[in-house]
Design a protein around this motif. Structure first.
Motif, mmCIF file in Angstrom:
data_model
loop_
_atom_site.group_PDB
_atom_site.id
_atom_site.type_symbol
_atom_site.label_atom_id
_atom_site.label_comp_id
_atom_site.label_asym_id
_atom_site.label_seq_id
_atom_site.Cartn_x
_atom_site.Cartn_y
_atom_site.Cartn_z
ATOM 1 N N ASP A 145 -35.979 -26.646 10.457
ATOM 2 C CA ASP A 145 -34.558 -26.971 10.605
ATOM 3 C C ASP A 145 -33.761 -25.774 11.106
ATOM 4 O OD1 ASP A 145 -35.141 -29.478 9.732
ATOM 5 O OD2 ASP A 145 -34.181 -29.296 7.780
ATOM 6 N N ARG A 146 -34.200 -24.575 10.755
ATOM 7 C CA ARG A 146 -33.548 -23.369 11.265
ATOM 8 C C ARG A 146 -34.032 -23.044 12.674
ATOM 9 N NH1 ARG A 146 -34.607 -17.250 8.988
ATOM 10 N NH2 ARG A 146 -33.397 -16.148 10.581
ATOM 11 N N TYR A 147 -35.271 -23.390 12.958
ATOM 12 C CA TYR A 147 -35.862 -23.071 14.263
ATOM 13 C C TYR A 147 -35.210 -23.862 15.389
ATOM 14 C CZ TYR A 147 -39.402 -22.994 17.972
ATOM 15 O OH TYR A 147 -40.046 -22.876 19.179
ATOM 16 N N THR A 148 -34.888 -25.135 15.132
ATOM 17 C CA THR A 148 -34.360 -25.985 16.196
ATOM 18 C C THR A 148 -33.407 -27.022 15.621
ATOM 19 O OG1 THR A 148 -34.963 -27.530 17.973
ATOM 20 C CG2 THR A 148 -36.311 -27.572 16.002
ATOM 21 N N GLU A 149 -32.488 -27.485 16.468
ATOM 22 C CA GLU A 149 -31.604 -28.589 16.103
ATOM 23 C C GLU A 149 -32.135 -29.923 16.605
ATOM 24 O OE1 GLU A 149 -27.704 -27.747 17.519
ATOM 25 O OE2 GLU A 149 -27.398 -26.018 16.200
ATOM 26 N N ASP A 150 -33.260 -29.912 17.301
ATOM 27 C CA ASP A 150 -33.851 -31.133 17.848
ATOM 28 C C ASP A 150 -34.452 -31.956 16.708
ATOM 29 O OD1 ASP A 150 -35.556 -33.060 19.071
ATOM 30 O OD2 ASP A 150 -35.695 -31.816 20.869
ATOM 31 N N ALA A 151 -33.894 -33.140 16.469
ATOM 32 C CA ALA A 151 -34.348 -33.976 15.349
ATOM 33 C C ALA A 151 -35.786 -34.438 15.539
ATOM 34 C CB ALA A 151 -33.420 -35.179 15.196
ATOM 35 N N ARG A 152 -36.207 -34.680 16.783
ATOM 36 C CA ARG A 152 -37.583 -35.139 17.027
ATOM 37 C C ARG A 152 -38.585 -34.042 16.684
ATOM 38 N NH1 ARG A 152 -39.137 -36.078 22.021
ATOM 39 N NH2 ARG A 152 -40.492 -37.886 21.688
ATOM 40 N N VAL A 153 -38.271 -32.804 17.043
ATOM 41 C CA VAL A 153 -39.166 -31.695 16.724
ATOM 42 C C VAL A 153 -39.254 -31.512 15.213
ATOM 43 C CG1 VAL A 153 -39.542 -29.216 16.956
ATOM 44 C CG2 VAL A 153 -38.728 -30.537 18.917
ATOM 45 N N ARG A 154 -38.122 -31.561 14.541
ATOM 46 C CA ARG A 154 -38.118 -31.424 13.083
ATOM 47 C C ARG A 154 -38.963 -32.510 12.429
ATOM 48 N NH1 ARG A 154 -31.654 -30.501 11.781
ATOM 49 N NH2 ARG A 154 -31.488 -28.341 12.532
ATOM 50 N N LYS A 155 -38.713 -33.740 12.838
ATOM 51 C CA LYS A 155 -39.407 -34.884 12.249
ATOM 52 C C LYS A 155 -40.897 -34.851 12.577
ATOM 53 C CE LYS A 155 -37.842 -38.574 13.961
ATOM 54 N NZ LYS A 155 -37.011 -39.737 14.312
ATOM 55 N N GLY A 156 -41.227 -34.510 13.818
ATOM 56 C CA GLY A 156 -42.623 -34.503 14.234
ATOM 57 C C GLY A 156 -43.451 -33.459 13.510
ATOM 58 N N LEU A 157 -42.967 -32.212 13.480
ATOM 59 C CA LEU A 157 -43.742 -31.147 12.847
ATOM 60 C C LEU A 157 -43.862 -31.366 11.347
ATOM 61 C CD1 LEU A 157 -45.255 -28.488 13.040
ATOM 62 C CD2 LEU A 157 -43.071 -27.289 12.797
ATOM 63 N N ARG A 158 -42.762 -31.745 10.703
ATOM 64 C CA ARG A 158 -42.813 -31.938 9.256
ATOM 65 C C ARG A 158 -43.739 -33.102 8.890
ATOM 66 N NH1 ARG A 158 -39.155 -29.308 6.389
ATOM 67 N NH2 ARG A 158 -37.546 -29.431 7.992
ATOM 68 N N SER A 159 -43.723 -34.166 9.675
ATOM 69 C CA SER A 159 -44.585 -35.318 9.395
ATOM 70 C C SER A 159 -46.051 -34.974 9.604
ATOM 71 C CB SER A 159 -44.191 -36.501 10.284
ATOM 72 O OG SER A 159 -42.881 -36.948 9.996
ATOM 73 N N LEU A 160 -46.366 -34.260 10.675
ATOM 74 C CA LEU A 160 -47.751 -33.860 10.919
ATOM 75 C C LEU A 160 -48.269 -32.965 9.800
ATOM 76 C CD1 LEU A 160 -47.666 -33.077 14.745
ATOM 77 C CD2 LEU A 160 -49.010 -34.876 13.655
ATOM 78 N N ALA A 161 -47.443 -32.002 9.378
ATOM 79 C CA ALA A 161 -47.861 -31.073 8.334
ATOM 80 C C ALA A 161 -48.033 -31.774 6.993
ATOM 81 C CB ALA A 161 -46.847 -29.939 8.204
ATOM 82 N N LEU A 162 -47.331 -32.867 6.782
ATOM 83 C CA LEU A 162 -47.432 -33.596 5.522
ATOM 84 C C LEU A 162 -48.569 -34.618 5.553
ATOM 85 C CD1 LEU A 162 -46.136 -34.072 2.721
ATOM 86 C CD2 LEU A 162 -44.739 -35.843 3.798
ATOM 87 N N LEU A 163 -48.645 -35.424 6.612
ATOM 88 C CA LEU A 163 -49.627 -36.504 6.679
ATOM 89 C C LEU A 163 -51.025 -35.988 6.976
ATOM 90 C CD1 LEU A 163 -47.550 -39.130 8.685
ATOM 91 C CD2 LEU A 163 -47.971 -39.079 6.226
ATOM 92 N N GLY A 164 -51.141 -34.981 7.837
ATOM 93 C CA GLY A 164 -52.430 -34.391 8.164
ATOM 94 C C GLY A 164 -53.149 -35.106 9.287
ATOM 95 N N THR A 165 -53.831 -34.333 10.122
ATOM 96 C CA THR A 165 -54.626 -34.863 11.223
ATOM 97 C C THR A 165 -55.542 -33.748 11.708
ATOM 98 O OG1 THR A 165 -54.526 -35.979 13.373
ATOM 99 C CG2 THR A 165 -52.905 -34.255 12.977
ATOM 100 N N SER A 166 -56.186 -33.959 12.838
ATOM 101 C CA SER A 166 -56.966 -32.875 13.425
ATOM 102 C C SER A 166 -56.030 -31.967 14.211
ATOM 103 C CB SER A 166 -58.053 -33.427 14.351
ATOM 104 O OG SER A 166 -57.474 -34.012 15.502
ATOM 105 N N GLN A 167 -56.472 -30.748 14.451
ATOM 106 C CA GLN A 167 -55.615 -29.793 15.147
ATOM 107 C C GLN A 167 -55.354 -30.229 16.584
ATOM 108 O OE1 GLN A 167 -56.859 -25.766 14.601
ATOM 109 N NE2 GLN A 167 -54.799 -25.006 14.914
ATOM 110 N N GLY A 168 -56.338 -30.868 17.215
ATOM 111 C CA GLY A 168 -56.142 -31.331 18.582
ATOM 112 C C GLY A 168 -55.057 -32.384 18.682
ATOM 113 N N VAL A 169 -55.052 -33.338 17.755
ATOM 114 C CA VAL A 169 -54.023 -34.382 17.754
ATOM 115 C C VAL A 169 -52.652 -33.765 17.511
ATOM 116 C CG1 VAL A 169 -53.199 -36.454 16.577
ATOM 117 C CG2 VAL A 169 -55.643 -36.168 17.025
ATOM 118 N N ALA A 170 -52.573 -32.859 16.536
ATOM 119 C CA ALA A 170 -51.295 -32.213 16.233
ATOM 120 C C ALA A 170 -50.779 -31.421 17.428
ATOM 121 C CB ALA A 170 -51.451 -31.307 15.013
#
Length: 450
Positions: free
Chosen positions: A183-208
């Motif tokens: 949230d401090r890094y960017t004001e872009d809501a999509r970036v915030r939502k995308g990174l936080r969701s990936l870090a919470l839900l989990g996937t492979s590094q390539g998909v992320a």
């Protein structure tokens, strides 16, 4: 006075007398229990507190330095200056920022961070939620994976990261980041939502990585396929594309709904081989819809219909019959969808059960199907053996990331089960897992649709 050699028995007796006198002069001789001795450790050092790495650093309990370690990792040096033992947690949505870390003149990529306990190739916590229906292996991933740092000590740890600046140089050991929330890094809501969701839900590094390049830098998946084919395969790009769709479907301030990633992923059609099996096949098919394979809900397909899916997806065409001995027999033709209604064959699998079709219920049928599919499309073999353990190579042939894996440590049905959570093995990828056994078999696989 001259020394004289004692007889062995006298020597032992003398030693015992001295020991007894020493013991009697201790705490017990004064009538005080031995365990009443005060601890030499400070009271604070004997307790453990779980802390957020950013909040603890701001409070002065931690000194944290983040340095580059190539395009897929960040090296954290965490010093505990609090006087007490700390379990350090990396919150979902943490960014190692290059620009602020270099006074606004960063010439290397910023990185979005995964979980502190991720294995190579995985990204995020793999936080699961309970779901109704059949589950052969429950989601048991920790909601807050942490690194324990004793008081006064410094630990170095590599944390997986995804680049947030496509085409910019990868950071090296001399490059220092500034850690901050997205949230401090960017004001872009999509970036915030995308990174936080990936870090919470989990996937492979390539998909992320593919997902964040698309969200952060608007790089098309076609361009990634042509320029980054050595890093990302087609199935990872398909998973990333569906995740981006889920990001855009979520509310402006919310996280991605896991149901958007799990629904419509596994399709099953059930048919009978022979007139005698028609009634039981129809009964089982009607109850199979909504149950789960690998943790994903089953969507029933009628007859020979070809489902239209948001790729990637799995289609299992099951033909049921009975052997001459009256045992249930199932033949599965398995296909995967790279896009839309295009399906390509993945393989054929057969199972056999001692029960008749009339005795078999839908959950038992789902368990039989899942076990055979898991052992056919997620395979293990010994890569290295030592006197006490074996390093296994696990190959994933499914079109999804394997989030959890259960291995049977041995060749018999009674061998103990060894669970591996948050493994994050991407489609068409492999991983190395250690086990304290000479061999192992796949017992269960868990998918989260991402």
């Amino acid at each position: 006075m001259p020394w004289r050699r004692l007889h062995p028995a006298r020597a032992l007796s003398a030693a015992g007398l001295v020991s007894s006198l020493m013991f009697l002069s201790g705490p017990a001789a004064a009538g005080r229990p031995l365990d009443d001795e005060p601890s030499t450790l400070p009271a604070a050092a004997a307790t453990t507190e779980t802390v957020d790495v950013l909040k603890a650093a701001d409070a002065g309990d931690l000194k944290v330095t983040a340095r580059g370690q190539g395009q897929d990792k960040v090296r954290l040096s965490i010093e505990n200056v609090s006087g007490k033992r700390l379990n350090v947690v990396i919150p979902p949505g943490l960014v190692a920022s290059s620009n602020l870390g270099q006074g606004g003149r960063g010439g290397f990529q910023s990185m979005g961070l995964g979980a502190i306990n991720n294995r190579p190739g995985s990204f995020g916590r793999f936080a699961g939620s309970a779901a109704p229906g059949f589950r052969s292996m429950p989601v048991t991933g920790s909601d807050s994976p942490a690194l324990t740092v004793p008081a006064g000590e410094t630990l170095d740890v590599s944390v997986p990261g995804v680049c947030l600046n496509y085409g910019v140089d990868a950071p090296g050991p001399r490059d220092v980041f500034t850690l901050m929330d997205v949230d401090r890094y960017t004001e872009d809501a999509r970036v915030r939502k995308g990174l936080r969701s990936l870090a919470l839900l989990g996937t492979s590094q390539g998909v992320a990585q593919a997902a964040m390049w698309r969200i952060c830098n608007d790089v098309s998946f076609d361009e990634m396929a042509s320029r980054d084919g050595k890093l990302l395969n087609d199935q990872e790009l398909a998973l990333a594309a569906r995740f981006v769709e889920a990001v855009d479907a979520a509310g402006p301030d919310g996280l991605v709904d896991p149901a958007l990633l799990t629904e419509g992923r596994v399709f099953v059609s059930v048919q009978a081989e022979g007139a005698s099996a028609r009634g039981e096949a129809a009964r089982l098919a009607g109850k199979l819809d909504g149950l789960r394979l690998f943790g994903l809900p089953v969507k029933l397909v009628e007859g020979d219909d070809v489902p239209v899916a948001s790729a990637p997806a799995l289609l299992v065409r099951l033909a049921l019959s009975e052997t001459a001995e009256g045992e249930a027999l199932g033949r599965m033709q398995v296909g995967s969808s790279p896009s839309g209604d295009q399906w390509r064959p993945l393989g054929k699998v057969t199972f056999r059960d001692h029960s008749s079709l009339a005795v078999l219920d839908a959950q038992s049928l789902a368990a039989l199907m899942e076990h055979e599919l898991a052992t056919a499309f997620v395979t293990v073999r010994a890569a290295k053996r030592t006197a006490t353990s074996t390093t296994l190579r696990v190959d994933n042939k499914l079109p999804f990331t394997v989030s959890g894996l259960s291995l049977r440590a041995g060749s018999s049905a009674g061998s103990p089960l060894v669970p591996f959570d948050a493994v994050g093995i991407g489609p068409a990828r492999s991983a190395m897992l250690p086990i304290q056994a000479g061999q192992a078999q796949v017992a269960g696989v868990e998918l989260n649709g991402l």
